[in-house]
Design an enzyme around this catalytic site. Structure first.
Site, PDB file in Angstrom:
ATOM      1  N   ARG A 269       0.845  -1.310   0.117  1.00 26.33           N
ATOM      2  CA  ARG A 269      -0.051  -0.005  -0.034  1.00 26.33           C
ATOM      3  C   ARG A 269       0.680   1.375  -0.047  1.00 26.33           C
ATOM      4  NH1 ARG A 269      -3.301  -2.598   4.956  1.00 26.33           N
ATOM      5  NH2 ARG A 269      -1.436  -3.770   4.916  1.00 26.33           N
TER       6      ARG A 269
ATOM      7  N   ASP B 129       5.895  -1.284  11.715  1.00 33.02           N
ATOM      8  CA  ASP B 129       5.264  -0.173  10.993  1.00 33.02           C
ATOM      9  C   ASP B 129       4.467   0.691  12.000  1.00 33.02           C
ATOM     10  OD1 ASP B 129       2.983  -1.724  11.365  1.00 33.02           O
ATOM     11  OD2 ASP B 129       2.354  -1.763   9.200  1.00 33.02           O
TER      12      ASP B 129
ATOM     13  N   GLU C 261      -9.830  -9.484  10.793  1.00 30.90           N
ATOM     14  CA  GLU C 261      -9.275  -8.764   9.792  1.00 30.90           C
ATOM     15  C   GLU C 261     -10.208  -7.969   9.187  1.00 30.90           C
ATOM     16  OE1 GLU C 261      -5.911  -8.051   9.712  1.00 30.90           O
ATOM     17  OE2 GLU C 261      -5.997  -9.197  11.514  1.00 30.90           O
TER      18      GLU C 261
ATOM     19  N   ASN D  28      41.022  25.041  -5.657  1.00 36.19           N
ATOM     20  CA  ASN D  28      41.425  23.931  -4.936  1.00 36.19           C
ATOM     21  C   ASN D  28      41.334  22.742  -5.880  1.00 36.19           C
ATOM     22  OD1 ASN D  28      38.741  23.727  -5.186  1.00 36.19           O
ATOM     23  ND2 ASN D  28      38.437  22.493  -3.632  1.00 36.19           N
TER      24      ASN D  28
HETATM   25  C1  UD1 Z   1      -1.959  -6.260  11.267  1.00 39.35           C
HETATM   26  C2  UD1 Z   1      -3.064  -7.147  12.076  1.00 39.35           C
HETATM   27  C3  UD1 Z   1      -4.012  -6.343  12.298  1.00 39.35           C
HETATM   28  C4  UD1 Z   1      -3.816  -5.024  13.144  1.00 39.35           C
HETATM   29  C5  UD1 Z   1      -2.723  -4.249  12.501  1.00 39.35           C
HETATM   30  C6  UD1 Z   1      -2.185  -3.287  13.413  1.00 39.35           C
HETATM   31  C7  UD1 Z   1      -2.516  -9.463  11.006  1.00 39.35           C
HETATM   32  C8  UD1 Z   1      -3.038 -10.596  10.092  1.00 39.35           C
HETATM   33  N1  UD1 Z   1      -3.042  -8.217  11.066  1.00 39.35           N
HETATM   34  O1  UD1 Z   1      -2.636  -6.033  10.059  1.00 39.35           O
HETATM   35  O2  UD1 Z   1      -5.026  -7.257  12.967  1.00 39.35           O
HETATM   36  O3  UD1 Z   1      -4.828  -4.499  13.434  1.00 39.35           O
HETATM   37  O4  UD1 Z   1      -1.591  -5.140  11.989  1.00 39.35           O
HETATM   38  O5  UD1 Z   1      -1.379  -2.231  12.838  1.00 39.35           O
HETATM   39  O6  UD1 Z   1      -1.486  -9.546  11.636  1.00 39.35           O
HETATM   40  N2  UD1 Z   1       4.765  -8.654   8.090  1.00 39.35           N
HETATM   41  C9  UD1 Z   1       5.813  -9.731   7.700  1.00 39.35           C
HETATM   42  N3  UD1 Z   1       5.513 -10.994   7.082  1.00 39.35           N
HETATM   43  C10 UD1 Z   1       4.349 -11.041   6.339  1.00 39.35           C
HETATM   44  C11 UD1 Z   1       3.398 -10.125   6.525  1.00 39.35           C
HETATM   45  C12 UD1 Z   1       3.561  -8.872   7.190  1.00 39.35           C
HETATM   46  O7  UD1 Z   1       6.724  -9.780   8.121  1.00 39.35           O
HETATM   47  O8  UD1 Z   1       4.228 -11.943   5.419  1.00 39.35           O
HETATM   48  C13 UD1 Z   1       4.956  -7.650   8.802  1.00 39.35           C
HETATM   49  C14 UD1 Z   1       4.884  -6.340   7.906  1.00 39.35           C
HETATM   50  O9  UD1 Z   1       6.036  -6.017   7.657  1.00 39.35           O
HETATM   51  C15 UD1 Z   1       4.320  -5.345   9.229  1.00 39.35           C
HETATM   52  C16 UD1 Z   1       3.541  -6.258  10.075  1.00 39.35           C
HETATM   53  O10 UD1 Z   1       3.844  -7.429   9.892  1.00 39.35           O
HETATM   54  O11 UD1 Z   1       5.451  -4.724   9.761  1.00 39.35           O
HETATM   55  C17 UD1 Z   1       2.097  -6.104   9.836  1.00 39.35           C
HETATM   56  O12 UD1 Z   1       2.073  -6.361   8.714  1.00 39.35           O
HETATM   57  P1  UD1 Z   1       0.600  -5.694   7.829  1.00 39.35           P
HETATM   58  O13 UD1 Z   1       0.682  -5.966   6.418  1.00 39.35           O
HETATM   59  O14 UD1 Z   1       1.037  -4.180   7.861  1.00 39.35           O
HETATM   60  O15 UD1 Z   1      -0.712  -5.993   8.703  1.00 39.35           O
HETATM   61  P2  UD1 Z   1      -1.867  -5.107   8.680  1.00 39.35           P
HETATM   62  O16 UD1 Z   1      -2.642  -5.189   7.733  1.00 39.35           O
HETATM   63  O17 UD1 Z   1      -1.652  -3.601   9.210  1.00 39.35           O
HETATM   64 CA    CA Z   2       0.246  -2.573   9.321  1.00 35.69          CA
END
Ligand code: UD1
Ligand code: CA
Length: 471
Positions: free
Chosen positions: A18, A106, A158, A389
């Site tokens: 995103r 994040d 989710e 220089n």
């Molecule tokens: C996630 C949570 C959601 C929560 C939100 C809070 C899950 C399924 N969902 O959603 O419930 O409300 O965070 O901000 O966990 N990442 C990995 N590997 C992957 C996918 C993600 O390392 O395969 C890491 C991302 O880099 C990120 C973190 O996990 O730092 C969260 O992933 P992101 O895709 O941002 O999840 P959200 O959709 O925000």
């Molecule tokens: Ca997130």
């Protein structure tokens, strides 16, 4: 933190789709520091010296930026979801007994105190999993906390998988959890990816643990901003706005006058002494340190520079420069890496200084380039002086002694030395060293032809007269 059997994992392997960026999401900066480093600092300040950073998409870039000293790394080759990401860190936690703090990479506004509170609550409650939650007026985008009739958490759904009713739940999952390690080892490998997106959701640990009869606790946090997750650029801007305000407030409370907070940007690691005034349009970045009673701006950008007390910087750019007490620069000065202005030194408009030292009280007031030079104290460098220089291959040094006087529009061809107290006549091209107290001329000698113009005009008049009377 006490007890010390606490490990930390930061999930930062995701694509960050995103963000629509070539840069991995964790490396996008908020107030001058990558998001993932903000999280890392918070985790370290909660007592976890070397958290495990799970990297994947753009992982090498993250590793380069964060270094091996402060993080251990686990690699998630394919981004199969947050549950799978944490699974990749389990190998390194093998044999560990205690609690495991898990954070997303994040949430740049995260603070160590929040993590400490979460860990304390987890330890007091003795649950298998403790989740940090927040109630939001607009919960869209976040996972929702689903409770049963006894208010026990039974599931996290989710946003994209939620039903209409579930979407109305305002309590959200911040993505911060503490797990008892044994619960993690037992249940994390059992998660499946049977959802609309084919991802292994870490949030499914709730259901797995609930089904196994384990307890799940929550800590509801009031400060909405602190747990904010950044998924797109607008959220990045919003996080930066909140952090920027917090930084400005902190300096302001420490005795810094910020005339226009709306146009002032201060990086997280900048230090500022008291009674310093920041005029509108001031940007202070990196490891910049300002002393007391400085006046900075308006319209000034200072990066990784050190200023003493009582310095003035007016409409200028500084990058890796040093200004000692009472020195001044601007308007429109450009102090580049290695520029050092001694005490009370003065640099004026349209002056560029690179890798050069100016001694105490030395003045370079107008339209000048000083590169690779060492200038003593109380020297005066006239308008339009240029140190040559660079010969196209190498850089050469110019040395100017204390009290020397370089006349306007002089060109100093390096390597060259102007001795103490020496004087260079205006308009000189100096290619040879000038000794102490000597005077150097490096220009064509002036010649004056007495009344030459008057004679010439007279001649011209006579010619014209002859022509007109001839017709
Ligand atoms: C996630 C949570 C959601 C929560 C939100 C809070 C899950 C399924 N969902 O959603 O419930 O409300 O965070 O901000 O966990 N990442 C990995 N590997 C992957 C996918 C993600 O390392 O395969 C890491 C991302 O880099 C990120 C973190 O996990 O730092 C969260 O992933 P992101 O895709 O941002 O999840 P959200 O959709 O925000
Ligand atoms: Ca997130």
């Amino acid at each position: 933190m006490q007890g010390s059997s606490l490990a930390g994992v930061i999930l930062a392997a995701g694509k960050g789709t995103r963000m629509k960026s070539d840069l991995p999401k964790g490396l996008h900066s908020v107030c001058g520091l990558p998001m993932v480093e903000h999280v890392g600092r918070a985790v370290r300040s909660a007592g976890i010296d070397r958290p495990i950073l799970v990297i994947g998409h753009g992982g090498e870039l993250i590793r380069q930026a964060c270094g091996d000293e402060q993080y251990a790394y686990a690699v998630q080759e394919d981004q199969l979801g947050t549950g799978h990401a944490l699974l990749m860190a389990l190998e390194q936690l093998r044999g560990f007994e205690g609690d495991v703090l898990v954070t997303p990479g994040d949430t740049p506004l995260l603070e160590g105190s929040v993590l400490q509170r979460l860990v304390e609550a987890h330890r007091e409650g003795g649950a298998a999993m403790t989740i940090a939650t927040v109630e939001l007026d607009d919960p869209s985008g976040y996972g929702r906390i689903i409770r049963d009739g006894n208010l026990s958490v039974v599931h996290i759904v989710e946003d994209r998988d939620a039903t209409h009713d579930e979407k109305l739940v305002r309590e959200i999952n911040s993505g911060l959890y503490v797990f008892r390690s044994s619960a993690l080892f037992e249940h994390l490998p059992t998660l499946n990816n049977l959802n609309n997106h084919g991802e292994y959701y870490l949030t499914d640990m709730v259901r797995a643990l609930a089904d196994a009869g384990e307890r799940i606790d929550t800590v509801v946090f009031q400060d909405r901003g602190i747990l904010m997750g950044v998924n797109d650029r607008w959220q990045l801007s919003e996080a930066a706005k909140l952090m920027r305000e917090a930084i400005l407030r902190r300096h302001s409370r420490n005795g810094v006058s910020i005339l226009d907070p709306a146009s002032t940007f201060i990086g997280v690691d900048v230090e500022i002494g008291h009674d310093t005034i920041l005029e509108p349009g001031t940007i202070l970045e990196g490891r910049t340190r300002l002393g007391d009673r400085c006046v900075i701006g308006p319209f000034t950008k200072i990066t990784d520079s050190t200023l003493g007390d009582r310095c003035t910087v007016l409409m200028s750019h500084l990058n890796r420069a040093t200004m000692e007490d009472g020195s001044r620069c601007g308007p429109y000065a450009n102090l580049r890496p290695g520029a050092v202005l001694g005490t009370e030194a003065k640099v004026g408009n349209f002056v560029e200084i690179k890798n050069s030292q100016l001694g105490a009280g030395t003045s370079v007031s107008h339209l000048t380039y000083i590169g690779d030079a060492v200038i003593g104290a109380k020297a005066n460098i006239g308008a339009g002086t240029i140190t040559c220089n660079y010969d196209g291959y190498q850089k050469h040094r110019t040395v100017i002694g204390d009290g020397a006087f370089v006349g306007s529009n002089s060109t100093l061809v390096a390597p060259v030395t102007i001795g103490r107290g020496a004087m260079v006549a205006a308009g000189s091209v100096i290619t040879k060293d000038v000794g102490e107290n000597d005077l150097a001329f490096g220009r064509a000698k002036q010649e004056v032809k007495i009344q030459w113009v008057a004679h010439w005009r007279e001649q011209k008049l006579q010619q014209r007269h002859a022509q007109t009377s001839g017709t």
